[in-house]
Write a protein that holds these residues in place. Structure first.
Motif, mmCIF file in Angstrom:
data_model
loop_
_atom_site.group_PDB
_atom_site.id
_atom_site.type_symbol
_atom_site.label_atom_id
_atom_site.label_comp_id
_atom_site.label_asym_id
_atom_site.label_seq_id
_atom_site.Cartn_x
_atom_site.Cartn_y
_atom_site.Cartn_z
ATOM 1 N N VAL A 1 -0.324 -3.077 -5.007
ATOM 2 C CA VAL A 1 0.670 -3.827 -5.234
ATOM 3 C C VAL A 1 0.255 -5.122 -4.616
ATOM 4 N N MET A 2 -0.038 -6.250 -5.351
ATOM 5 C CA MET A 2 0.100 -7.467 -4.541
ATOM 6 C C MET A 2 0.501 -7.991 -5.365
ATOM 7 N N ILE A 3 0.939 -9.122 -4.885
ATOM 8 C CA ILE A 3 1.921 -10.059 -4.767
ATOM 9 C C ILE A 3 1.088 -11.514 -4.644
ATOM 10 N N PHE A 4 1.654 -12.301 -5.414
ATOM 11 C CA PHE A 4 0.728 -13.199 -5.038
ATOM 12 C C PHE A 4 1.565 -14.813 -5.262
ATOM 13 N N PRO A 5 1.203 -15.697 -4.896
ATOM 14 C CA PRO A 5 2.494 -16.823 -4.201
ATOM 15 C C PRO A 5 2.501 -17.817 -5.841
ATOM 16 N N ARG A 6 2.956 -17.601 -6.638
ATOM 17 C CA ARG A 6 2.490 -18.153 -8.103
ATOM 18 C C ARG A 6 3.837 -17.941 -8.595
ATOM 19 N N LYS A 7 3.868 -19.231 -9.851
ATOM 20 C CA LYS A 7 5.013 -18.970 -11.388
ATOM 21 C C LYS A 7 5.021 -17.844 -12.132
ATOM 22 N N LYS A 8 3.241 -17.787 -12.643
ATOM 23 C CA LYS A 8 2.530 -16.394 -13.750
ATOM 24 C C LYS A 8 1.691 -15.707 -13.165
ATOM 25 N N CYS B 1 1.138 -1.179 0.086
ATOM 26 C CA CYS B 1 -0.101 -0.226 -0.169
ATOM 27 C C CYS B 1 0.939 1.239 0.013
ATOM 28 N N ILE B 2 0.309 2.240 -0.814
ATOM 29 C CA ILE B 2 1.454 4.183 -0.749
ATOM 30 C C ILE B 2 0.464 4.736 -0.351
ATOM 31 N N THR C 1 -5.293 -2.188 -9.580
ATOM 32 C CA THR C 1 -3.532 -2.226 -9.024
ATOM 33 C C THR C 1 -2.921 -3.398 -9.722
ATOM 34 N N LEU C 2 -1.430 -3.864 -9.399
ATOM 35 C CA LEU C 2 -0.881 -4.065 -9.840
ATOM 36 C C LEU C 2 -0.355 -5.478 -9.410
ATOM 37 N N GLY C 3 -0.715 -6.677 -10.796
ATOM 38 C CA GLY C 3 -0.426 -7.649 -9.661
ATOM 39 C C GLY C 3 0.592 -8.046 -10.282
ATOM 40 N N LEU C 4 1.321 -8.827 -9.619
ATOM 41 C CA LEU C 4 2.576 -9.399 -9.034
ATOM 42 C C LEU C 4 2.716 -10.978 -8.554
ATOM 43 N N VAL C 5 3.617 -11.726 -9.445
ATOM 44 C CA VAL C 5 3.991 -13.039 -8.581
ATOM 45 C C VAL C 5 5.578 -12.986 -7.795
ATOM 46 N N SER C 6 5.349 -13.815 -7.348
ATOM 47 C CA SER C 6 6.468 -14.520 -7.093
ATOM 48 C C SER C 6 6.717 -15.977 -5.872
ATOM 49 N N SER C 7 7.594 -16.838 -5.582
ATOM 50 C CA SER C 7 7.720 -17.928 -5.338
ATOM 51 C C SER C 7 7.091 -18.475 -4.040
#
Length: 169
Positions: A68-75, A56-57, A88-94
């Motif tokens: 910005v939301m970071i999901f636990p996924r590969k894609k 959150c900003i 909302t910016l959706g990003l992923v990381s393992s």
């Protein structure tokens, strides 16, 4: 980079970035029933909890930028941010956590929606987590008029404005 401090006087160019863990499954709550009741029902999801990091900003003047939301996924899948706040910016990381590789994307997102530039600088305050200290992100910030102020380690829970005045839970 030298910036005239009068630019930040009204608070509209001062921002704070903070992350919080968001769960995708509702928490169970206590159920009240008459003493001696044999069967008490409660409705809750049978899914396991999934951690999503929400970045959150918030500006000192009370405005907020798209999260910005970071999901636990590969894609990434566009459906993941379907019911999220607009833009909302959706990003992923393992792991679902912020990483050094993702933070430049967060910085670009901030610059885009805060309209930061060398002519219209902004101050961004955030914790001193290693994922926020990406050289790439720092260079992007410098090129776009973002002055960064990091809080000392192990004290952001007392010094970071969202932790002191905004409840994420």
């Amino acid at each position: 980079m030298l910036v005239n401090p009068d630019v930040f006087k009204d608070g509209s160019r001062i921002y704070n970035l903070d992350e919080t863990a968001t769960t995708t499954v509702q928490k169970t709550c206590k159920v009240v029933a008459v003493r001696g009741t044999k069967q008490v029902s409660k409705a809750t999801s049978g899914e396991r909890d999934t951690l999503v990091t929400t970045c959150c900003i918030i500006s000192a003047s009370g405005n907020s930028l798209p999260p910005v939301m970071i999901f636990p996924r590969k894609k990434i899948n566009p459906r993941m941010t379907k019911d999220a706040p607009p833009i909302t910016l959706g990003l992923v990381s393992s792991s679902g956590w912020m990483t050094t590789d993702l933070f430049p994307d967060v910085m670009k997102h901030f610059i885009k929606y805060s309209n930061s530039s060398k002519e219209n600088p902004s101050l961004l305050v955030y914790d001193n987590h290693e994922s926020h200290l990406s050289i790439t992100a720092l260079n992007i910030a410098k090129e776009n008029g973002v002055v960064i102020l990091t809080l000392p380690p192990h004290c952001s829970h007392k010094m970071q404005p969202p932790d002191m005045c905004v409840l994420f839970d």
